[in-house]
Design a protein around this motif. Sequence first.
Motif, PDB file in Angstrom:
ATOM      1  N   UNK A  77     -12.129  -2.969  -0.388  1.00  0.00           N
ATOM      2  CA  UNK A  77     -13.234  -3.039  -1.346  1.00  0.00           C
ATOM      3  C   UNK A  77     -14.212  -1.888  -1.130  1.00  0.00           C
ATOM      4  N   UNK A  78     -14.523  -1.616   0.104  1.00  0.00           N
ATOM      5  CA  UNK A  78     -15.474  -0.537   0.424  1.00  0.00           C
ATOM      6  C   UNK A  78     -14.936   0.822  -0.004  1.00  0.00           C
ATOM      7  N   UNK A  79     -13.629   1.037   0.165  1.00  0.00           N
ATOM      8  CA  UNK A  79     -13.023   2.335  -0.144  1.00  0.00           C
ATOM      9  C   UNK A  79     -12.472   2.409  -1.565  1.00  0.00           C
ATOM     10  N   UNK A  80     -12.540   1.311  -2.299  1.00  0.00           N
ATOM     11  CA  UNK A  80     -12.024   1.305  -3.671  1.00  0.00           C
ATOM     12  C   UNK A  80     -10.507   1.382  -3.736  1.00  0.00           C
ATOM     13  N   UNK A  81      -9.843   0.812  -2.741  1.00  0.00           N
ATOM     14  CA  UNK A  81      -8.374   0.818  -2.679  1.00  0.00           C
ATOM     15  C   UNK A  81      -7.862  -0.544  -3.126  1.00  0.00           C
ATOM     16  N   UNK A  82      -6.931  -0.539  -4.065  1.00  0.00           N
ATOM     17  CA  UNK A  82      -6.308  -1.775  -4.555  1.00  0.00           C
ATOM     18  C   UNK A  82      -5.198  -2.197  -3.587  1.00  0.00           C
ATOM     19  N   UNK A  83      -5.131  -3.479  -3.286  1.00  0.00           N
ATOM     20  CA  UNK A  83      -4.059  -4.024  -2.438  1.00  0.00           C
ATOM     21  C   UNK A  83      -3.098  -4.761  -3.360  1.00  0.00           C
ATOM     22  N   UNK A  84      -1.995  -4.112  -3.757  1.00  0.00           N
ATOM     23  CA  UNK A  84      -1.103  -4.683  -4.765  1.00  0.00           C
ATOM     24  C   UNK A  84      -0.534  -6.062  -4.448  1.00  0.00           C
ATOM     25  N   UNK A  85      -0.247  -6.349  -3.200  1.00  0.00           N
ATOM     26  CA  UNK A  85       0.392  -7.630  -2.856  1.00  0.00           C
ATOM     27  C   UNK A  85      -0.587  -8.638  -2.255  1.00  0.00           C
ATOM     28  N   UNK A  86      -1.865  -8.436  -2.467  1.00  0.00           N
ATOM     29  CA  UNK A  86      -2.870  -9.331  -1.898  1.00  0.00           C
ATOM     30  C   UNK A  86      -2.631 -10.777  -2.311  1.00  0.00           C
ATOM     31  N   UNK A  87      -2.531 -11.028  -3.619  1.00  0.00           N
ATOM     32  CA  UNK A  87      -2.388 -12.411  -4.100  1.00  0.00           C
ATOM     33  C   UNK A  87      -1.118 -13.058  -3.573  1.00  0.00           C
ATOM     34  N   UNK A  88      -0.029 -12.316  -3.554  1.00  0.00           N
ATOM     35  CA  UNK A  88       1.232 -12.881  -3.071  1.00  0.00           C
ATOM     36  C   UNK A  88       1.153 -13.206  -1.586  1.00  0.00           C
ATOM     37  N   UNK A 121       0.824  -1.206   0.000  1.00  0.00           N
ATOM     38  CA  UNK A 121       0.000   0.000   0.000  1.00  0.00           C
ATOM     39  C   UNK A 121       0.860   1.260   0.000  1.00  0.00           C
ATOM     40  N   UNK A 122       0.441   2.261  -0.745  1.00  0.00           N
ATOM     41  CA  UNK A 122       1.116   3.560  -0.684  1.00  0.00           C
ATOM     42  C   UNK A 122       0.676   4.271   0.586  1.00  0.00           C
ATOM     43  N   UNK A 123       1.404   5.306   0.960  1.00  0.00           N
ATOM     44  CA  UNK A 123       1.017   6.100   2.121  1.00  0.00           C
ATOM     45  C   UNK A 123      -0.375   6.690   1.924  1.00  0.00           C
ATOM     46  N   UNK A 124      -0.628   7.182   0.712  1.00  0.00           N
ATOM     47  CA  UNK A 124      -1.927   7.792   0.403  1.00  0.00           C
ATOM     48  C   UNK A 124      -3.052   6.748   0.498  1.00  0.00           C
ATOM     49  N   UNK A 125      -2.817   5.558  -0.082  1.00  0.00           N
ATOM     50  CA  UNK A 125      -3.843   4.510  -0.035  1.00  0.00           C
ATOM     51  C   UNK A 125      -4.125   4.060   1.398  1.00  0.00           C
ATOM     52  N   UNK A 126      -3.079   3.914   2.200  1.00  0.00           N
ATOM     53  CA  UNK A 126      -3.272   3.491   3.594  1.00  0.00           C
ATOM     54  C   UNK A 126      -4.086   4.540   4.356  1.00  0.00           C
TER      55      UNK A 126
END
Length: 167
Positions: free
Chosen positions: A149-160, A100-105
């Motif tokens: 999901x609620x906030x529309x934030x992508x979690x880049x390392x979710x699958x890993x 997560x980026x600082x902004x996304x977090x």
Amino acid sequence: MSIAFCQPPSTPPGPYDECACRKCQSGTLRVIRSPQYFHPPGADTIRVEHLSVRCDCCGYATVHSSQGRENQRRLAARKSAYGGQMLGEEIAAFRRKWGLTLRDASHLFGRRPGAFEAFEKEAAYPDLLTTKLIRLAMYSPVVLRQLADREGVRIPLWDRQMGGVTR
């Protein structure tokens, strides 16, 4: 103002005192002790002394691996003085674990832009509710996913991180 030390103020010499500089080959690496101060809410100021080396000739500076481990140990030792407050490095590790980026977090947890940067630097501390929400997301990836999901934030390392587990 009182200051609590997380290690003795004078540390015995380490294995890198008085070593020749690998960069310029003419100077000597000297141990540098740099204090860092932390101000957790409701606690005394905490002084943590960081170790590094600097060449007295060319100014080359580095942190040897043993010094890095000792610096991490010293930082971790301050946890007991924080009560229930989270350390900046705990928050940073959580954010990086998921990519997560600082902004996304900040957006994910309903905080102003830049809040997580301040939390990680310990220039500010999350309030009790935000602390509880971050801890809940740390211990339960399902909660993290639902927030994202609620906030529309992508979690880049979710699958890993989840090893291919689907939502």
